[in-house]
Design an enzyme around this catalytic site. Structure first.
Site, mmCIF file in Angstrom:
data_model
loop_
_atom_site.group_PDB
_atom_site.id
_atom_site.type_symbol
_atom_site.label_atom_id
_atom_site.label_comp_id
_atom_site.label_asym_id
_atom_site.label_seq_id
_atom_site.Cartn_x
_atom_site.Cartn_y
_atom_site.Cartn_z
ATOM 1 N N ILE A 15 12.490 13.332 -5.616
ATOM 2 C CA ILE A 15 11.903 13.278 -6.964
ATOM 3 C C ILE A 15 12.418 14.442 -7.812
ATOM 4 O O ILE A 15 12.690 14.299 -9.013
ATOM 5 C CB ILE A 15 10.355 13.283 -6.898
ATOM 6 C CG1 ILE A 15 9.861 12.234 -5.895
ATOM 7 C CG2 ILE A 15 9.760 13.027 -8.281
ATOM 8 C CD1 ILE A 15 8.364 12.297 -5.598
ATOM 9 N N ASP A 34 15.690 25.562 -3.653
ATOM 10 C CA ASP A 34 15.367 24.686 -2.516
ATOM 11 C C ASP A 34 15.939 25.342 -1.256
ATOM 12 O O ASP A 34 16.965 26.017 -1.320
ATOM 13 C CB ASP A 34 16.011 23.300 -2.732
ATOM 14 C CG ASP A 34 15.358 22.204 -1.902
ATOM 15 O OD1 ASP A 34 14.820 21.266 -2.518
ATOM 16 O OD2 ASP A 34 15.378 22.283 -0.655
ATOM 17 N N SER A 128 -0.425 14.083 -5.336
ATOM 18 C CA SER A 128 -0.179 12.773 -4.741
ATOM 19 C C SER A 128 -1.428 11.906 -4.831
ATOM 20 O O SER A 128 -2.560 12.418 -4.773
ATOM 21 C CB SER A 128 0.184 12.992 -3.272
ATOM 22 O OG SER A 128 0.189 11.779 -2.578
ATOM 23 N N ALA A 129 -1.216 10.597 -4.903
ATOM 24 C CA ALA A 129 -2.338 9.654 -4.863
ATOM 25 C C ALA A 129 -3.119 9.803 -3.564
ATOM 26 O O ALA A 129 -4.278 9.400 -3.480
ATOM 27 C CB ALA A 129 -1.801 8.236 -4.971
ATOM 28 N N TYR A 156 -1.807 16.697 5.221
ATOM 29 C CA TYR A 156 -0.885 16.745 4.072
ATOM 30 C C TYR A 156 -1.674 16.609 2.775
ATOM 31 O O TYR A 156 -1.506 17.390 1.832
ATOM 32 C CB TYR A 156 0.157 15.625 4.191
ATOM 33 C CG TYR A 156 0.885 15.349 2.897
ATOM 34 C CD1 TYR A 156 1.810 16.247 2.392
ATOM 35 C CD2 TYR A 156 0.608 14.191 2.152
ATOM 36 C CE1 TYR A 156 2.457 15.993 1.176
ATOM 37 C CE2 TYR A 156 1.251 13.934 0.956
ATOM 38 C CZ TYR A 156 2.174 14.839 0.467
ATOM 39 O OH TYR A 156 2.799 14.595 -0.732
ATOM 40 N N LYS A 160 -2.460 19.220 -0.583
ATOM 41 C CA LYS A 160 -2.271 18.893 -2.009
ATOM 42 C C LYS A 160 -3.560 19.175 -2.790
ATOM 43 O O LYS A 160 -3.520 19.756 -3.878
ATOM 44 C CB LYS A 160 -1.854 17.424 -2.173
ATOM 45 C CG LYS A 160 -0.442 17.155 -1.690
ATOM 46 C CD LYS A 160 0.589 17.738 -2.642
ATOM 47 C CE LYS A 160 1.987 17.720 -2.082
ATOM 48 N NZ LYS A 160 2.964 18.425 -2.901
ATOM 49 N N PHE A 236 2.403 -2.778 9.280
ATOM 50 C CA PHE A 236 1.151 -2.213 9.811
ATOM 51 C C PHE A 236 -0.024 -2.955 9.192
ATOM 52 O O PHE A 236 -0.120 -3.025 7.969
ATOM 53 C CB PHE A 236 1.028 -0.733 9.444
ATOM 54 C CG PHE A 236 2.193 0.100 9.914
ATOM 55 C CD1 PHE A 236 2.789 -0.141 11.143
ATOM 56 C CD2 PHE A 236 2.679 1.136 9.131
ATOM 57 C CE1 PHE A 236 3.865 0.632 11.579
ATOM 58 C CE2 PHE A 236 3.750 1.911 9.549
ATOM 59 C CZ PHE A 236 4.340 1.660 10.772
ATOM 60 N N GLY A 335 -4.787 6.309 9.336
ATOM 61 C CA GLY A 335 -4.900 6.952 8.018
ATOM 62 C C GLY A 335 -4.540 6.049 6.850
ATOM 63 O O GLY A 335 -4.771 6.414 5.695
#
Ligand code: NAD
Ligand code: WQD
Length: 388
Positions: A15, A34, A128-129, A156, A160, A236, A335
């Site tokens: 991104i 980076d 993040s969503a 994770y 966030k 899944f 998850g």
């Protein structure tokens, strides 16, 4: 003439690189930082190939505050930061949570501290969503608005939401400190962008997603099936199968023919896939918003508002490729939630931003990138692309 200078952490990643391109095309000066853990320096060449401008690159680790100091000293004109650098694999975050907190949370603290010392006070943060967790636990929260209570379901996601809180507290403290000192003028301004599922590549076929190792996300995996690197996609979705998820799902999962049973029309989970160029543009408009508005902290969802099931994605990508892509239904991934579809109204209204590209655009661009760069950034771009 540049309209502003931006430090992009994680700017050689997926991104980040598209955002760097969008900003250069809009006449921002771009500096990229980076450590190349999950990306390649070749990205910089590709950015230059497309837009004719080359961002300066610093190989640094976000966990080293002094590395940021060096960049801000070398570029005193930097007045904005877009912070992408992070570890992002949901499954891995349960295996090595401390590394996730160290990079994602401590790395952000190093950045914010250095920004404060160097009077850089505009930040756009990649959230993040996933911070919403399972929004179907509330009534009327699908599609998900920003007021939906957050509740991440994995380490994770918790890094966030922790960083969101950290930025919010820091901005508030900076404002109060200025007030106490009786000073007016600039104080901190932050945009928290909650991305839904980024998809696709550059239409030129020159830039795209180049995940290191085994991909985790649906579209890169489908692209591997299409190009013959993978026999089939594992879908899944069967909640009746009690197969536990240990390590990478493609490593350890037993295969069984089962039926999917998520509560969607075809039994597979729903996501909001947003074209990478639309997502990158979202950063440009957020940056412009920070420049033109009163300081503070604001969160925006960046998604299309349209949900697509896994089966729909397989069909759409198969249509692009021109052949049926094989799949097999297996148990649910730990998850995973039923539905992560954005309500993007706030971004539409406040930022004047709207996702414009379709799922078909994303599939076509991804396929062009995959065919032209089977080794990702580890090969030169094909000659015919260079000549276009
Ligand atoms: P990416 O892995 O392609 O990019 C992240 C970049 O950060 C990589 O280039 C990596 O080398 C760099 N990085 C990692 N650790 C670092 C360190 N210690 N110091 C310096 N650089 C480091 O991932 P992406 O998909 O481009 O994601 C960018 C951001 O967006 C991340 O913060 C991610 O959490 C967030 N995000 C991604 C998605 C998604 O599905 N891709 C969705 C929502 C949010
Ligand atoms: C999409 C759908 C899977 C792989 C993740 C992170 C999220 C954000 C975006 C960073 C789901 C299904 C997938 C496969 C499948 N990233 N699937 N077989 O899980 O929605 O979101 O990336 O912030 O935080 O969690 O994306 O691409 O992994 O999955 O059936 O082999 O495809 O179950 O329904 P996800 P994804």
């Amino acid at each position: 003439m540049t309209v502003g200078s931006v430090l992009i952490t994680g700017g050689t990643g997926y991104i980040g690189s598209f955002t760097a391109l969008a900003l250069l095309e809009a006449d921002y000066k771009v500096v990229i930082a980076d450590n190349l853990l999950n990306s390649s320096e070749e990205t910089i060449n590709r950015i230059e190939l497309i837009c004719g401008k080359r961002p300066e690159f610093f190989q640094i680790d976000v966990k080293k505050e002094e590395d940021f100091d060096k960049i801000f000293k070398a570029h005193p004109d930097i007045d904005n930061v877009i912070h992408f650098a992070a570890l992002k694999a949901v499954g891995e975050s349960s295996e090595i949570p401390l590394e996730y907190y160290r990079t994602n949370v401590y790395g952000t603290i190093c950045l914010l501290s250095s920004m404060t010392r160097h009077n850089v006070s505009n930040i756009v943060f990649s959230s993040s969503a996933t911070v919403y967790g399972d929004a179907t636990r509330f009534e009327n929260m699908i599609p998900i608005p920003e007021i939906c209570p957050i509740g991440p379901t994995n380490p994770y996601g918790r890094t966030k939401s922790t960083v969101e809180a950290c930025i919010t507290d820091h901005v508030e403290a900076q404002r109060n400190n200025l007030k106490k000192e009786g000073k007016s003028g600039d104080h901190w301004n932050a945009a928290i962008l909650r991305y839904f599922n980024p998809a696709g590549s550059h239409p030129s076929g020159v830039m795209g997603e180049d995940p290191q190792g085994v991909p985790y996300n649906l579209l890169p995996l489908l692209a591997q099936v299409a190009i013959g690197k993978r026999e089939k996609l594992l879908v899944f979705g069967d909640g009746r199968s009690a197969i536990s998820h240990i390590g990478h799902p493609y490593g350890e999962r037993m295969l069984t023919e089962l039926t999917v049973d998520y509560a969607s029309h075809d039994g597979t989970a729903i996501r909001d896939y947003i074209h990478i160029l639309d997502l990158a543009k979202g950063h440009l408009v957020a940056l412009n918003y920070l420049r033109d508005h009163q300081p503070g902290v604001r969160a925006w969802n960046l998604g299309t508002g349209k949900g697509s099931t896994v089966f729909h994605m397989i069909k759409a990508f198969s249509a692009t490729v021109g052949k049926e892509l094989p799949y097999q239904v297996v148990g649910r991934r730990a998850g995973d939630v039923l539905d992560l579809t954005a309500n993007p109204k706030r971004a539409n209204e406040e930022l004047g931003w709207k996702a414009e590209r379709t799922l078909e655009d994303a599939c076509e661009d991804l396929w062009r990138w995959t065919k032209n760069n089977p080794q990702g950034y580890r090969q030169s771009p094909p000659k015919e692309l260079l000549e276009q």
